[in-house]
Motif scaffolding. Structure first.
Motif, PDB file in Angstrom:
ATOM      1  N   GLY A  87       0.702  -1.390  -0.034  1.00 37.21           N
ATOM      2  CA  GLY A  87       0.186  -0.028  -0.161  1.00 37.21           C
ATOM      3  C   GLY A  87       0.741   1.201   0.189  1.00 37.21           C
ATOM      4  O   GLY A  87       1.592   1.432   0.966  1.00 37.21           O
ATOM      5  N   ILE A 124      -0.379   6.628   4.024  1.00 38.35           N
ATOM      6  CA  ILE A 124       0.237   6.237   5.515  1.00 38.35           C
ATOM      7  C   ILE A 124       1.305   5.334   5.208  1.00 38.35           C
ATOM      8  O   ILE A 124       2.444   5.352   5.720  1.00 38.35           O
ATOM      9  N   ASP A 144       2.057  -1.435  -4.846  1.00 39.15           N
ATOM     10  CA  ASP A 144       0.815  -0.891  -4.757  1.00 39.15           C
ATOM     11  C   ASP A 144       0.042  -1.495  -5.990  1.00 39.15           C
ATOM     12  O   ASP A 144       0.822  -1.244  -7.079  1.00 39.15           O
ATOM     13  N   GLY A 145      -1.129  -1.559  -6.207  1.00 37.07           N
ATOM     14  CA  GLY A 145      -1.841  -1.879  -7.352  1.00 37.07           C
ATOM     15  C   GLY A 145      -1.948  -0.745  -8.175  1.00 37.07           C
ATOM     16  O   GLY A 145      -2.474  -1.088  -9.537  1.00 37.07           O
ATOM     17  N   GLY A 187      -9.926  16.173   1.960  1.00 38.40           N
ATOM     18  CA  GLY A 187      -8.474  16.429   2.676  1.00 38.40           C
ATOM     19  C   GLY A 187      -8.667  17.538   3.653  1.00 38.40           C
ATOM     20  O   GLY A 187      -8.135  18.645   3.475  1.00 38.40           O
ATOM     21  N   LEU A 216      -1.097  -7.216  -5.356  1.00 37.30           N
ATOM     22  CA  LEU A 216      -0.704  -8.440  -4.631  1.00 37.30           C
ATOM     23  C   LEU A 216      -2.001  -9.197  -4.302  1.00 37.30           C
ATOM     24  O   LEU A 216      -2.936  -9.022  -3.774  1.00 37.30           O
ATOM     25  N   GLY A 228      -5.384  -0.041   3.493  1.00 37.07           N
ATOM     26  CA  GLY A 228      -6.612   0.538   3.319  1.00 37.07           C
ATOM     27  C   GLY A 228      -7.662  -0.365   4.092  1.00 37.07           C
ATOM     28  O   GLY A 228      -7.321  -1.542   4.620  1.00 37.07           O
ATOM     29  N   SER A 247      -5.948  -6.495   2.533  1.00 43.71           N
ATOM     30  CA  SER A 247      -5.546  -7.980   2.041  1.00 43.71           C
ATOM     31  C   SER A 247      -4.648  -8.698   2.827  1.00 43.71           C
ATOM     32  O   SER A 247      -4.598  -9.865   2.997  1.00 43.71           O
ATOM     33  N   VAL A 252      -1.243  -0.908   9.541  1.00 40.58           N
ATOM     34  CA  VAL A 252      -1.260   0.691  10.070  1.00 40.58           C
ATOM     35  C   VAL A 252      -2.468   1.281   8.975  1.00 40.58           C
ATOM     36  O   VAL A 252      -2.837   0.981   8.138  1.00 40.58           O
ATOM     37  N   GLY A 253      -2.869   2.607   9.501  1.00 42.52           N
ATOM     38  CA  GLY A 253      -3.725   3.384   8.771  1.00 42.52           C
ATOM     39  C   GLY A 253      -5.004   2.690   8.801  1.00 42.52           C
ATOM     40  O   GLY A 253      -5.484   2.214   9.765  1.00 42.52           O
ATOM     41  N   ASP A 254      -5.577   2.949   7.737  1.00 39.41           N
ATOM     42  CA  ASP A 254      -7.112   2.354   7.613  1.00 39.41           C
ATOM     43  C   ASP A 254      -7.047   0.914   7.765  1.00 39.41           C
ATOM     44  O   ASP A 254      -8.061   0.156   8.254  1.00 39.41           O
ATOM     45  N   GLY A 291     -14.037  10.545  10.415  1.00 38.25           N
ATOM     46  CA  GLY A 291     -13.714   9.694   9.688  1.00 38.25           C
ATOM     47  C   GLY A 291     -12.188  10.176   9.113  1.00 38.25           C
ATOM     48  O   GLY A 291     -11.724   9.484   8.113  1.00 38.25           O
ATOM     49  N   GLY A 334      -8.454  10.018   8.979  1.00 37.39           N
ATOM     50  CA  GLY A 334      -7.678   8.987   9.149  1.00 37.39           C
ATOM     51  C   GLY A 334      -6.117   9.376   8.927  1.00 37.39           C
ATOM     52  O   GLY A 334      -5.361   8.582   9.196  1.00 37.39           O
ATOM     53  N   ILE A 350      -4.048  12.079  10.191  1.00 38.52           N
ATOM     54  CA  ILE A 350      -3.426  12.393  11.401  1.00 38.52           C
ATOM     55  C   ILE A 350      -2.956  11.192  12.437  1.00 38.52           C
ATOM     56  O   ILE A 350      -1.758  10.922  12.623  1.00 38.52           O
TER      57      ILE A 350
END
Ligand SMILES: Cc1cc2nc3c(=O)[nH]c(=O)nc-3n(C[C@H](O)[C@H](O)[C@H](O)COP(=O)(O)OP(=O)(O)OC[C@H]3O[C@@H](n4cnc5c(N)ncnc54)[C@H](O)[C@@H]3O)c2cc1C
Length: 368
Positions: A8, A12, A31-32, A45, A117, A137, A141, A257-259, A269, A271, A273
């Motif tokens: 990802g 993040i 990343d895809g 944002g 992936l 995210g 996955s 990490v992150g979402d 919502g 995410g 910071i």
């Protein structure tokens, strides 16, 4: 020497990769997406100035508007929170992604775009010599590949940009709370300029409705029609936001990490910071694991110790608002206003950290 793989290259994943290079570690990010800004228009944002400054990410080139406050609409009641100083920025998410991509590449991060992936490919990294970071995210996955517990609560969103909108005051964002169209969340109008606005809505996934239907209802309300009545819709997109954290975010050589970990504020919502703050904790946990053989799974405790209380407070506020009736909320806001809530939040409020707000209040009382 173990290597680090991040799945990802969202904001993040990029921030974390850069942080890891600061510890002298080699990092590869997959990343895809074919370009780093792809899909960035699905999200907004709006970020606090203070949070951005603390995050250490590069953002200045992506600012499209400055905000001094917000108007929170609950039926006939409006709570206005604002100050003379700029409190937050509206950022162009595509530009933000590009700036941070460039900066990570310059720092020496190897980023492989166009590499989506599969679960098998992700599991193949688990060779005992690789630390795997899921920064992939909300529908991670990596979390699925290694059977992490699921995220329990999501908000379904839809947002669109309008040209030639009638914006009264571009320094204020409007938030509309109503169970008629925004069950479990809210609708918003965020100004980008004097004539371009973003209209968005979120609903809890528990109502089993589509966010586009909620968006159409919201767009038909009087307050919103007065802004976008004759405006031209540029584009609209649906997405999701996790609004609760995973019960576990580290296991063996894998961390989230992150979402992917659900490190978002359940109230708004937001995410970025907290996600970046937790990515810094994650990078340090990896460094200590490699340097001192400290258990990597301690990352889970590490980030919860630093940011868990704030995120829990956001979750509690979100839960409270979701459960009470609209009439109750309207009465509550009326009373809060009479007791001076507008000046209180304008002085002490913090978009990100309820605990910081309480600390500021406590310190003020002590020095009085
Ligand atoms: C409508 C909306 C409004 C928002 N508004 C705000 C706001 O105002 N302020 C704020 O702070 N936050 C906001 N957010 C939340 C914010 O966008 C997220 O918290 C943030 O983008 C999370 O970043 P991330 O890097 O964790 O995940 P993501 O941005 O989702 O990035 C994950 C990356 O992983 C990649 N990926 C996924 N699976 C794979 C795979 N199998 N292989 C390879 N790559 C993969 C994806 O392509 C993606 O690039 C909003 C979100 C939405 C939906």
């Amino acid at each position: 020497m173990k290597r680090v793989v991040i799945v990802g290259a969202g904001i993040i994943g990029l921030a974390m990769a850069k942080e890891l290079t600061g510890y002298g570690l080699d990092v590869t990010v997959y990343d895809g997406k074919k370009s780093v800004a792809e899909g960035s228009e699905k999200a907004s944002g709006i970020l606090s100035k203070r949070g951005l400054e603390l995050s250490g990410i590069e953002y200045k080139e992506s600012i499209v508007n400055t905000l001094n406050g917000a108007r929170l609409h609950f039926g006939r009641q409006t709570l206005k929170v604002s100050t003379e100083k700029v409190q937050a920025y509206v950022l162009d998410r595509g530009k933000l992604a590009e700036i941070n991509y460039r900066s990570a590449v310059e720092a020496g991060v190897d980023i492989k775009l166009g590499s989506r992936l599969s679960l098998e490919q992700i599991r193949d990294f688990d060779d005992g010599n690789t630390i795997i970071v899921g920064a992939d995210g909300a529908v991670s996955s990596v979390a699925r590949a290694f059977s992490f517990p699921q995220i329990e609560n999501f908000v379904l969103t839809y947002k669109a940009e309008y040209k030639n909108a009638k914006i009264g005051d571009r320094s204020m964002v409007d938030l509309y709370f109503s169970k008629k169209y925004a069950q479990g969340f809210f609708g918003w109008i965020a100004p980008y300029s004097d004539s371009v606005a973003e209209l968005g809505i979120g609903i809890t996934d528990r109502v089993k409705k589509h966010s586009v239907m909620a968006f159409d209802l919201f767009a038909e309300t009087e307050g919103v029609k007065s802004v976008i009545g004759n405006a031209e819709l540029v584009k609209g997109l649906a997405s999701i936001i996790p609004v609760s954290s995973r019960a576990k975010t580290a296991e063996g050589n894998v961390i989230l990490v992150g979402d992917a970990a659900g490190q978002t504020k359940a109230t708004t919502g937001g995410g970025i910071i907290f996600g970046i703050a937790c990515a810094k904790v994650a990078a340090r946990s990896i460094y200590l694991h490699l340097k001192e053989d400290r258990k990597l799974s301690l990352y889970d405790k590490d980030w919860r110790r630093s940011y868990g209380t704030d995120l829990k407070m956001h979750a509690m506020l979100h839960d409270y608002y979701s459960k009470v009736s609209e009439a109750h909320m309207e009465r509550f806001i009326g009373i809060a206003k009479a007791l001076g809530a507008e000046s209180f939040f304008s002085k002490h409020g913090d978009m990100d950290s309820p605990t910081l707000m309480l600390k500021r209040l406590f310190l003020r009382r002590l020095v009085k």
